[in-house]
Design a protein around this motif. Structure first.
Motif: not given
Length: 236
Positions: A148-154, A207-211
């Motif tokens: 639900n958008g808590e974790l972002i993969l860019v 990269f995996m990170t929080r919003r």
């Protein structure tokens, strides 16, 4: 996984190509023998000629034991009917391509699930969302939101001005940072990295990170976030 795809148009062909490359058990059903012949000759899959809305055709194509049935013909009503038939024959999960966004409304989800269409894809809507994301986050190649958008993969392409270029991942471990390098795409190879892997110019790094920590990646990757002010849309 056994997957049956109804429809050998552009979407069905692309799906079949991607899934067959992953060594899935793919069967494509369509009434157009010429399109099926092209698929059969170029990809590692099975084809079956017949109507995707025929009980007999779907039975013979092995829908009864399939894990996933995907209906992507150009006609949404035919896709929904095909999913209903496939579900009644024993398909584990069904997906229909649609052209009406109202069908994806959560209020209507139970109705379609009841008749046998577990999920729906609307390619034009997905393309529009991809364009919106590209405009909002124009410094990245890929942007995915998880949980639900808590974790972002860019996915970001590194140029020679990026501070991360030339750095081994084990060196990141002793630095204060709030991201994880999940994968590196180098040329045509995808690397699941370890501590001794070094980031290179022209790598696409995932990269995996929080919003709330995404913005810290902009400078590290040598990028700039630009504000898009003017958009020209060709095609109505």
């Amino acid at each position: 996984m056994k997957i049956v795809i109804a429809g050998s148009g552009e979407v069905g062909t692309h799906l079949a190509k991607l899934l067959s490359n992953e060594e899935q058990d793919i069967t494509v059903v369509d009434s157009d023998g010429e399109k099926l012949a092209m698929l059969d000759a170029n990809y590692n899959l099975l084809t079956f000629r017949g109507s995707p809305t025929s009980f007999t055709t779907l039975k013979q194509a092995g829908v009864e034991g399939c894990d996933l049935f995907i209906a992507v013909t150009p006609f949404e009503t035919r896709n929904i009917v095909a999913c209903a038939i496939a579900k009644s024959l024993g398909a584990e999960k069904t997906v229909a391509r649609i052209d009406n966004y109202e069908f994806k409304d959560p209020v209507n989800r139970e109705f379609f699930s009841h008749i046998g269409a577990d999920d729906m894809i609307y390619p034009e809507y997905l393309a529009a969302m991809e364009i919106i994301q590209a405009l909002r986050h124009n410094w990245v190649r890929h942007w995915f939101e998880l949980h639900n958008g808590e974790l972002i993969l860019v996915g970001v392409k590194l140029r020679d001005n990026a501070p991360l270029v030339g750095m081994q991942l084990k060196d990141l471990g002793v630095m204060d940072h709030n991201f994880h390098v999940a994968a590196i795409k180098r040329d045509h190879e995808t690397i699941i990295p370890g501590g001794f892997d070094k980031l290179q110019c022209n790598d696409i790094v995932y990269f995996m990170t929080r919003r709330d920590h995404v913005d810290s990646l902009v400078d590290l990757c040598g990028k700039k976030q630009r504000k898009i002010r003017d958009v020209l849309i060709m095609g109505g």
